[in-house]
Design a protein around this motif. Structure first.
Motif, short mmCIF file in Angstrom:
data_model
loop_
_atom_site.label_atom_id
_atom_site.label_comp_id
_atom_site.label_asym_id
_atom_site.label_seq_id
_atom_site.Cartn_x
_atom_site.Cartn_y
_atom_site.Cartn_z
N VAL A 43 -23.52 31.29 -12.18
CA VAL A 43 -23.01 30.05 -11.56
C VAL A 43 -21.51 30.18 -11.40
N ARG A 44 -21.02 29.87 -10.20
CA ARG A 44 -19.56 29.92 -9.93
C ARG A 44 -18.94 28.58 -10.35
N PHE A 45 -17.94 28.64 -11.23
CA PHE A 45 -17.26 27.43 -11.69
C PHE A 45 -15.85 27.40 -11.10
N TYR A 46 -15.51 26.28 -10.49
CA TYR A 46 -14.22 26.09 -9.82
C TYR A 46 -13.37 25.10 -10.59
N VAL A 47 -12.09 25.40 -10.70
CA VAL A 47 -11.13 24.45 -11.27
C VAL A 47 -10.53 23.70 -10.09
N LEU A 48 -10.72 22.38 -10.09
CA LEU A 48 -10.28 21.52 -8.98
C LEU A 48 -9.05 20.73 -9.37
N GLU A 49 -8.13 20.59 -8.40
CA GLU A 49 -6.92 19.77 -8.59
C GLU A 49 -6.78 18.89 -7.36
N PRO A 50 -6.56 17.59 -7.52
CA PRO A 50 -6.39 16.72 -6.36
C PRO A 50 -5.15 17.13 -5.56
N VAL A 51 -5.27 17.04 -4.23
CA VAL A 51 -4.13 17.35 -3.37
C VAL A 51 -3.61 16.11 -2.66
N SER A 52 -4.38 15.03 -2.70
CA SER A 52 -3.91 13.77 -2.11
C SER A 52 -4.67 12.61 -2.74
N MET A 53 -4.17 11.40 -2.46
CA MET A 53 -4.79 10.18 -2.98
C MET A 53 -4.65 9.11 -1.91
N SER A 54 -5.70 8.36 -1.66
CA SER A 54 -5.66 7.26 -0.70
C SER A 54 -6.12 6.00 -1.39
N VAL A 55 -5.48 4.89 -1.05
CA VAL A 55 -5.87 3.61 -1.64
C VAL A 55 -5.59 2.51 -0.62
N LYS A 56 -6.50 1.55 -0.50
CA LYS A 56 -6.31 0.40 0.37
C LYS A 56 -5.93 -0.78 -0.51
N ILE A 57 -4.80 -1.42 -0.20
CA ILE A 57 -4.31 -2.53 -1.00
C ILE A 57 -4.47 -3.83 -0.22
N GLU A 58 -5.17 -4.78 -0.83
CA GLU A 58 -5.44 -6.06 -0.15
C GLU A 58 -4.93 -7.26 -0.93
N VAL A 59 -4.19 -7.04 -1.98
CA VAL A 59 -3.75 -8.15 -2.82
C VAL A 59 -2.31 -8.51 -2.48
N GLU A 60 -2.05 -9.78 -2.29
CA GLU A 60 -0.69 -10.26 -2.06
C GLU A 60 -0.44 -11.37 -3.07
N THR A 61 0.69 -11.32 -3.75
CA THR A 61 1.03 -12.30 -4.77
C THR A 61 2.25 -13.10 -4.31
N THR A 62 2.18 -14.40 -4.43
CA THR A 62 3.30 -15.27 -4.12
C THR A 62 3.78 -15.91 -5.42
N ASN A 63 5.07 -15.79 -5.71
CA ASN A 63 5.64 -16.38 -6.91
C ASN A 63 5.82 -17.88 -6.67
N LEU A 64 4.90 -18.69 -7.17
CA LEU A 64 4.95 -20.12 -6.94
C LEU A 64 6.08 -20.80 -7.69
N ARG A 65 6.50 -20.21 -8.79
CA ARG A 65 7.63 -20.80 -9.50
C ARG A 65 8.88 -20.72 -8.64
N LEU A 66 9.07 -19.62 -7.95
CA LEU A 66 10.22 -19.47 -7.06
C LEU A 66 10.17 -20.51 -5.95
N VAL A 67 8.99 -20.71 -5.35
CA VAL A 67 8.84 -21.70 -4.28
C VAL A 67 9.16 -23.08 -4.83
N GLY A 68 8.62 -23.41 -6.00
CA GLY A 68 8.88 -24.72 -6.60
C GLY A 68 10.36 -24.91 -6.90
N ASP A 69 11.04 -23.85 -7.39
CA ASP A 69 12.47 -23.93 -7.67
C ASP A 69 13.27 -24.17 -6.39
N LEU A 70 12.88 -23.50 -5.30
CA LEU A 70 13.59 -23.68 -4.02
C LEU A 70 13.43 -25.10 -3.50
N VAL A 71 12.22 -25.67 -3.63
CA VAL A 71 11.98 -27.04 -3.18
C VAL A 71 12.82 -28.01 -4.01
N ALA A 72 12.86 -27.79 -5.32
CA ALA A 72 13.64 -28.67 -6.19
C ALA A 72 15.13 -28.58 -5.86
#
Length: 108
Positions: A43-72
């Motif tokens: 059996v042929r055994f191969y040592v593998l190493e990643p050459v790239s990485m892909s990721v899809k990001i769908e999360v967006e965070t809004t700092n509500l404390r900052l918005v509240g401070d600006l309104v105040a």
């Protein structure tokens, strides 16, 4: 794009199941490949190493404390300059968000 520095290596035996162990060093993966090759002749055994990485990001965070401070601050400034439309101070939660808002006041 941020750089991902978690390098790892895996050992794959041709015609066998997919690799599951992530080795922290190349030397560790090489030693495992050699051990497996001795245990499974032909059996042929191969040592593998990643050459790239892909990721899809769908999360967006809004700092509500900052918005509240600006309104105040805007309300305080309006009162300071004598804006006729300035309303009396609204009750606020500890995070600065107005405490008299109801679900119907939220536009989404």
């Amino acid at each position: 794009m941020a750089q991902h520095n978690d390098r790892f290596w895996m050992v794959y035996g041709h015609g066998t199941r997919q690799p599951v162990v992530r080795h922290k060093t190349e030397a560790s993966a090489l030693a495992e490949a050699e051990r497996l090759a001795k245990a499974f002749p032909g059996v042929r055994f191969y040592v593998l190493e990643p050459v790239s990485m892909s990721v899809k990001i769908e999360v967006e965070t809004t700092n509500l404390r900052l918005v509240g401070d600006l309104v105040a601050r805007a309300a305080e400034y309006a009162e300071m300059i004598g804006c006729v439309h300035a309303s009396p101070a609204r009750p606020r939660h500890a995070d600065g968000i107005p405490g008299d808002l109801s679900d119907s006041d939220i536009p989404f």
